[in-house]
Design a protein around this motif. Structure first.
Motif, PDB file in Angstrom:
ATOM      1  N   ALA A 146       0.633  -1.142   0.063  1.00 55.51           N
ATOM      2  CA  ALA A 146      -0.020  -0.178  -0.033  1.00 55.51           C
ATOM      3  C   ALA A 146       0.765   1.174   0.028  1.00 55.51           C
ATOM      4  N   PRO A 147       1.561   1.395  -1.086  1.00 51.84           N
ATOM      5  CA  PRO A 147       2.522   2.619  -0.866  1.00 51.84           C
ATOM      6  C   PRO A 147       1.873   4.025  -1.003  1.00 51.84           C
ATOM      7  N   ILE A 148       0.687   4.140  -1.516  1.00 47.61           N
ATOM      8  CA  ILE A 148       0.150   5.449  -1.683  1.00 47.61           C
ATOM      9  C   ILE A 148      -0.469   5.952  -0.302  1.00 47.61           C
ATOM     10  N   VAL A 149      -0.922   4.567   0.391  1.00 48.82           N
ATOM     11  CA  VAL A 149      -1.554   4.785   1.620  1.00 48.82           C
ATOM     12  C   VAL A 149      -0.543   5.377   2.811  1.00 48.82           C
ATOM     13  N   LEU A 150       0.775   4.490   2.627  1.00 49.00           N
ATOM     14  CA  LEU A 150       1.846   4.843   3.598  1.00 49.00           C
ATOM     15  C   LEU A 150       2.697   5.847   3.125  1.00 49.00           C
ATOM     16  N   GLY A 151       2.663   6.489   1.757  1.00 46.31           N
ATOM     17  CA  GLY A 151       3.212   7.536   1.287  1.00 46.31           C
ATOM     18  C   GLY A 151       4.608   7.493   1.047  1.00 46.31           C
ATOM     19  N   HIS A 152       5.045   6.291   1.000  1.00 47.02           N
ATOM     20  CA  HIS A 152       6.284   5.923   0.486  1.00 47.02           C
ATOM     21  C   HIS A 152       6.137   4.432  -0.452  1.00 47.02           C
ATOM     22  N   PRO A 153       7.196   4.417  -1.295  1.00 48.34           N
ATOM     23  CA  PRO A 153       7.327   2.673  -2.005  1.00 48.34           C
ATOM     24  C   PRO A 153       7.560   1.913  -1.177  1.00 48.34           C
ATOM     25  N   VAL A 154       7.036   0.744  -1.084  1.00 49.84           N
ATOM     26  CA  VAL A 154       7.036  -0.478  -0.538  1.00 49.84           C
ATOM     27  C   VAL A 154       8.213  -1.416  -1.245  1.00 49.84           C
ATOM     28  N   SER A 174     -11.702  14.354  -6.574  1.00 53.14           N
ATOM     29  CA  SER A 174     -12.973  14.082  -6.526  1.00 53.14           C
ATOM     30  C   SER A 174     -13.626  13.953  -5.023  1.00 53.14           C
ATOM     31  N   GLY A 175     -12.683  14.409  -3.992  1.00 53.81           N
ATOM     32  CA  GLY A 175     -12.898  14.195  -2.592  1.00 53.81           C
ATOM     33  C   GLY A 175     -13.202  12.920  -2.086  1.00 53.81           C
ATOM     34  N   GLY A 176     -12.240  11.910  -2.728  1.00 51.40           N
ATOM     35  CA  GLY A 176     -12.429  10.561  -2.246  1.00 51.40           C
ATOM     36  C   GLY A 176     -11.199  10.089  -1.408  1.00 51.40           C
ATOM     37  N   LEU A 177     -10.924   8.865  -1.292  1.00 46.99           N
ATOM     38  CA  LEU A 177      -9.833   8.405  -0.584  1.00 46.99           C
ATOM     39  C   LEU A 177      -9.237   7.200  -1.129  1.00 46.99           C
ATOM     40  N   ILE A 178      -7.902   7.111  -0.788  1.00 40.07           N
ATOM     41  CA  ILE A 178      -7.208   5.660  -1.084  1.00 40.07           C
ATOM     42  C   ILE A 178      -6.784   5.147   0.492  1.00 40.07           C
ATOM     43  N   GLU A 179      -7.211   3.902   0.623  1.00 38.01           N
ATOM     44  CA  GLU A 179      -7.194   3.220   1.928  1.00 38.01           C
ATOM     45  C   GLU A 179      -6.646   1.660   1.506  1.00 38.01           C
TER      46      GLU A 179
END
Ligand SMILES: *Cc1c(COP(=O)(O)O)cnc(C)c1O
Length: 352
Positions: A223-231, A259-264
């Motif tokens: 989950a790199p985008i959730v963590l904010g760094h590459p895995v 879009s006011g959405g989320l990535i989790e």
């Protein structure tokens, strides 16, 4: 007759009358209303799945590949190449064959679902396995396609995104408007980018009155985008989204924020449960990665309001038959019985 998405949506795609369209009549996939899952989780909204597993090679990758191979053909390419967690290689191999081109795919050893590997092999691609993951494979493909006359057909090829945005067009055409929420698994992040582009284009053309909140879901172990760094060493049973450094990272964040959405993230357990519920309650069989979009809605349904007047669309990116090993692993085994009424009826009685 439906002639494939490049033909059907040509006015919104980068083609001319001279473009040699390569197609397997992809697209036009069903939007299936869920009947039982919403009740189970107290969701009052109308909840649909866009069953992309019914594309010709069994995943949404056919949308982007139809467009990318069409453009490669127009340019006179002889060979295409991609890195793949499986479905891209299946689609590339099929569409390259259709276009009369050679295809080379680089896959991470041992991490490809069986159905996908079978497809690349049957369509006659040169299948190269590396000791490394998807991200390593993609770096090599980028290097080769920069230096040699080989066409790159990963989703950093902009034509892939163009083809894939037609999924959003079909949803708007089917519903008469955009949904309120769009949930989608996120791996290399090309598809969330493409859907947002498609929704935005039809909104700008006034074919839709709104755009959905984009809800992207990564697997917790990658989950790199959730963590904010590459895995570095992404891990998940959902091999199609086992990606540690998504190529369309920035675009996915833009889709989320605009879009006011989320990535989790959702765990492998949540993904597995969602896949089983969908197959066991609704009769729809998707591959593990696809179930992340269902797991995500289940996870968010207590904290977000999916009210009666709302519409949710979850993209089921790939067919369950792609990964039969995993399905058999998580299901009850067939029961051995003697072939007579007494022993067989014992297993039916509870339903009488
Ligand atoms: C490729 C793929 C994904 C991930 O899509 P991205 O565009 O890489 O984010 C999800 N599910 C399936 C079945 C796929 O084949």
């Amino acid at each position: 007759m439906w002639k494939g998405l490049v033909h059907e949506y040509r006015e919104f795609l980068p083609v001319t009358d001279e473009t040699p369209i390569v197609s397997l009549n992809e697209g036009n996939t069903p939007l299936i209303p869920l009947l039982h899952l919403p009740k189970r989780f107290g969701i009052e909204a109308k909840w649909y799945v866009k069953y992309e597993g019914l594309n010709p090679t069994g995943s949404f990758k056919d949308r982007g590949m139809a467009m990318a191979i069409t453009k490669a053909k127009e340019k006179g390419a002889k060979i295409v190449m991609c890195a793949s967690t499986g479905n891209t290689s299946a689609a590339a191999a099929a569409y390259a064959t259709r276009a009369g081109m050679a295809c080379c795919v680089i896959i991470p050893e041992g991490k490809i679902a069986l159905g996908k590997l079978a497809q690349a092999m049957m369509h006659g691609a040169t299948v190269l396995q590396i000791k490394g993951n998807f991200d390593d494979a993609l770096n090599t493909v980028i290097e080769i396609t920069k230096k040699y006359p080989v066409e790159l057909v990963n989703s950093i090829n902009p034509y892939r995104i163009e083809g894939q945005k037609t999924g959003a067009f079909e949803i708007i055409d089917a519903l008469g408007d955009a949904p309120d929420f769009h949930s989608i698994p996120v791996g290399n992040a090309g598809n969330i980018t493409a859907y947002w582009k498609g929704y935005t284009e039809f909104f700008d053309l006034k074919r839709a009155t709104k755009r959905p909140k984009m809800m992207g879901f990564q697997a917790a172990g990658s989950a790199p985008i959730v963590l904010g760094h590459p895995v570095k060493n992404p891990e998940t049973i959902a091999t199609a989204i086992r990606i540690g450094n998504p190529a369309s990272w920035k675009q996915a964040e833009a889709a989320r924020d605009e879009s006011g959405g989320l990535i989790e993230s959702v765990t492998d357990e949540e993904i597995t449960e969602a896949q089983q519920l969908l197959a066991g309650l609704e009769g729809v069989f998707c591959e593990p990665a696809s179930a992340a979009s269902i797991a995500g809605i289940i996870k968010k349904c207590s904290s977000m309001s999916f009210g009666k007047d709302k519409v949710i669309v979850s993209v089921l990116t790939g067919n369950g038959l792609k990964d039969p090993n995993r399905a058999i692993e998580i299901s009850p085994k067939p029961i051995g019985v003697d072939n007579n009424l007494t022993s067989i009826l014992k297993h039916l009685e509870s339903h009488f």
